[in-house]
Design an enzyme around this catalytic site. Sequence first.
Site, PDB file in Angstrom:
ATOM      1  N   HIS A 386       0.820  -1.214   0.000  1.00 50.90           N
ATOM      2  CA  HIS A 386       0.000   0.000   0.000  1.00 50.90           C
ATOM      3  C   HIS A 386       0.849   1.257   0.000  1.00 50.90           C
ATOM      4  O   HIS A 386       0.589   2.203  -0.743  1.00 50.90           O
ATOM      5  CB  HIS A 386      -0.924  -0.010   1.221  1.00 50.90           C
ATOM      6  CG  HIS A 386      -1.944   1.085   1.204  1.00 50.90           C
ATOM      7  ND1 HIS A 386      -1.646   2.386   1.585  1.00 50.90           N
ATOM      8  CD2 HIS A 386      -3.248   1.095   0.841  1.00 50.90           C
ATOM      9  CE1 HIS A 386      -2.726   3.136   1.460  1.00 50.90           C
ATOM     10  NE2 HIS A 386      -3.710   2.375   1.004  1.00 50.90           N
ATOM     11  N   ARG A 387       1.856   1.335   0.854  1.00 54.63           N
ATOM     12  CA  ARG A 387       2.831   2.418   0.959  1.00 54.63           C
ATOM     13  C   ARG A 387       2.295   3.711   1.576  1.00 54.63           C
ATOM     14  O   ARG A 387       3.042   4.682   1.674  1.00 54.63           O
ATOM     15  CB  ARG A 387       3.459   2.729  -0.413  1.00 54.63           C
ATOM     16  CG  ARG A 387       4.129   1.544  -1.068  1.00 54.63           C
ATOM     17  CD  ARG A 387       5.182   1.943  -2.041  1.00 54.63           C
ATOM     18  NE  ARG A 387       4.665   2.678  -3.178  1.00 54.63           N
ATOM     19  CZ  ARG A 387       5.430   3.177  -4.151  1.00 54.63           C
ATOM     20  NH1 ARG A 387       6.730   3.028  -4.095  1.00 54.63           N
ATOM     21  NH2 ARG A 387       4.905   3.804  -5.166  1.00 54.63           N
ATOM     22  N   ASP A 388       1.054   3.763   1.983  1.00 51.95           N
ATOM     23  CA  ASP A 388       0.567   4.986   2.638  1.00 51.95           C
ATOM     24  C   ASP A 388      -0.517   4.651   3.672  1.00 51.95           C
ATOM     25  O   ASP A 388      -1.571   5.278   3.703  1.00 51.95           O
ATOM     26  CB  ASP A 388       0.039   5.975   1.605  1.00 51.95           C
ATOM     27  CG  ASP A 388      -0.056   7.397   2.157  1.00 51.95           C
ATOM     28  OD1 ASP A 388       0.577   7.672   3.197  1.00 51.95           O
ATOM     29  OD2 ASP A 388      -0.755   8.238   1.553  1.00 51.95           O
ATOM     30  N   ILE A 389      -0.236   3.654   4.511  1.00 49.40           N
ATOM     31  CA  ILE A 389      -1.168   3.314   5.587  1.00 49.40           C
ATOM     32  C   ILE A 389      -1.101   4.399   6.657  1.00 49.40           C
ATOM     33  O   ILE A 389      -0.018   4.726   7.157  1.00 49.40           O
ATOM     34  CB  ILE A 389      -0.826   1.937   6.200  1.00 49.40           C
ATOM     35  CG1 ILE A 389      -1.081   0.824   5.176  1.00 49.40           C
ATOM     36  CG2 ILE A 389      -1.622   1.684   7.471  1.00 49.40           C
ATOM     37  CD1 ILE A 389      -2.534   0.648   4.792  1.00 49.40           C
ATOM     38  N   ASN A 393      -6.321   7.127   5.661  1.00 49.17           N
ATOM     39  CA  ASN A 393      -6.612   6.186   4.583  1.00 49.17           C
ATOM     40  C   ASN A 393      -7.305   4.924   5.090  1.00 49.17           C
ATOM     41  O   ASN A 393      -7.341   3.914   4.393  1.00 49.17           O
ATOM     42  CB  ASN A 393      -5.328   5.803   3.838  1.00 49.17           C
ATOM     43  CG  ASN A 393      -4.867   6.902   2.900  1.00 49.17           C
ATOM     44  OD1 ASN A 393      -5.674   7.718   2.447  1.00 49.17           O
ATOM     45  ND2 ASN A 393      -3.577   6.938   2.611  1.00 49.17           N
TER      46      ASN A 393
END
Length: 562
Positions: A386-389, A393
């Site tokens: 995912h890279r943007d938890i 989000n």
Amino acid sequence: MGLVFTLGESSLTGPRPRNEDYIGVVTPADAQLAIKGALLMVADGVSGAAGGAEAAEMTVRTVSADYYATPDTWTVQHALETVLQAANRWVLSQAQRRKQLAGMATTLSLLALRGQRYVLAHVGDTRIYRLRAQALERLTTDHVWDKPDLRHVLKRAVGLDAHLSVDYTEGLLQAGDIYAIMSDGVWDAISEADLHKALMLYNTPQLMAEHLTAAALENGGQDNASVLVVRIEETGQDHYTDMLADAESLPVPAKLQAGDRIDGFTVAKVIHDSRLSMLYQVRNDAGQLFVLKTLQPALASDKESCQALLNEEWLAKRVVSQCVPQILPLSKHQRSALYYVMTWHEGATLEQRLEAGHHFTINGIANIGQDLLRGLSMLHRLNIVHRDIKPGNIHMGSDKRLRILDLGVALNTTLVIPESMENPGTPCYMAPELFDGKLADRQADIYAAGVTLYHLLTRKYPYGEIEPFQSPRFGEPVRPSRYRPEIPAWLEGVILKAIARDPKNRFETAEEMLLALEHGELKPIHIPRTPLIARARLVKWQWLAIMSFLLNILLIYVLLVS
């Protein structure tokens, strides 16, 4: 234009009592052909062993069915490796369960054709040849013993060993290429010169295949003879490249207001207006609510932003789960602008709940953590990072379901990520190794999940707040119990393990962290204090130098005093 090819196949029993070869061809419809490609296989059941024919047929059938059931986000090679290992286990289990099938095994040579590329998978002594620009080339290596009297004894085959070792090769297709997959009953009876001549002589793959099998038996072949020939008429585009082409032909819509209509949807309200994107709540003609996501009009000529939006749509379409909003399957012809539409869920993000003053209880955080890790586990199984938890989000619906939002910067091995997007994310939730240039992976998602739980509990960050473009130094994290003493030791242990500075000290997988949250105080995690030498980030020789320096100072002092 999609990939276009013609096929021909022939399989003759010859002097043997039955045909133990098996040919498999799967050519799906256009959409599936672009995503998963076509499969072409020839399997040769091991002669002299019971169940050779059954092993060949069931291996081909298993691979054909299971390959198209794998997630679309997997690479072709990863999908093939997974299904081939499963087929190998099935053949072994049948041989162990039924005495009359003991020793059953089969060779397999396989081509997966998709877009502009092919992937070759091979085990055994079936062969794949390619005729390109009138030059014949063998693309496979026989897995047999080198000694002359053992040249037909296999070293590798499906069902021969518990672990199947498969040769993989990937390459580009060219219009006019001819690929011939054949059993040893053909190549052992026909020289490569005759094979080359046959592929050059006939106009259609079917005539090529029929000629080769007949010639093998005429030349005294004593085995089954099977050939599958494919000629590439036109190469296609890579499946993701097709979507990128849409970015150039579909314009970014102008800013919309409540009441505006676009392709059968009516805008109800603006949900989000950020520097990069626009989110609208829209209603279709049946009155159902959805979310429409597009770019800011100022980014209409920004190719990377268009690719990022398409990347998000492409990945989200392939995640069929209650853990993420579902994408409506709209084709290019059903929309006049660059956007995508997803399901609407009443509720709020965890960040919005924090801003509204919501107090998260210990049990509530444990439940959120379990739901979040289930969602991350599902994404990771699809090879999606995912890279943007972060709380912003993560959405909690009025139906009490947790959903992970925003796959716009998600990483998947099947897609090419622009260099400018190598390590996106929110600094406070980014793992320490990302600041050193390492590409985000599953461990980075686990770290972000741990920081998310920490922040929901304390409204603080374990290593302090990190500003954009800052190069932070990570020391010892502040234990969350400092801010909330009622946090149980087991939950604190789970969070501290997830946010460990060194990735090797974190949970290896999302499933492992999920189990730790589910077991709770029954199996608490003990997090030892980091030694001073590790906390200071000094190596041993540096400490020795410091101690030596202090000792010399002490000796000088003693000499002066004396």
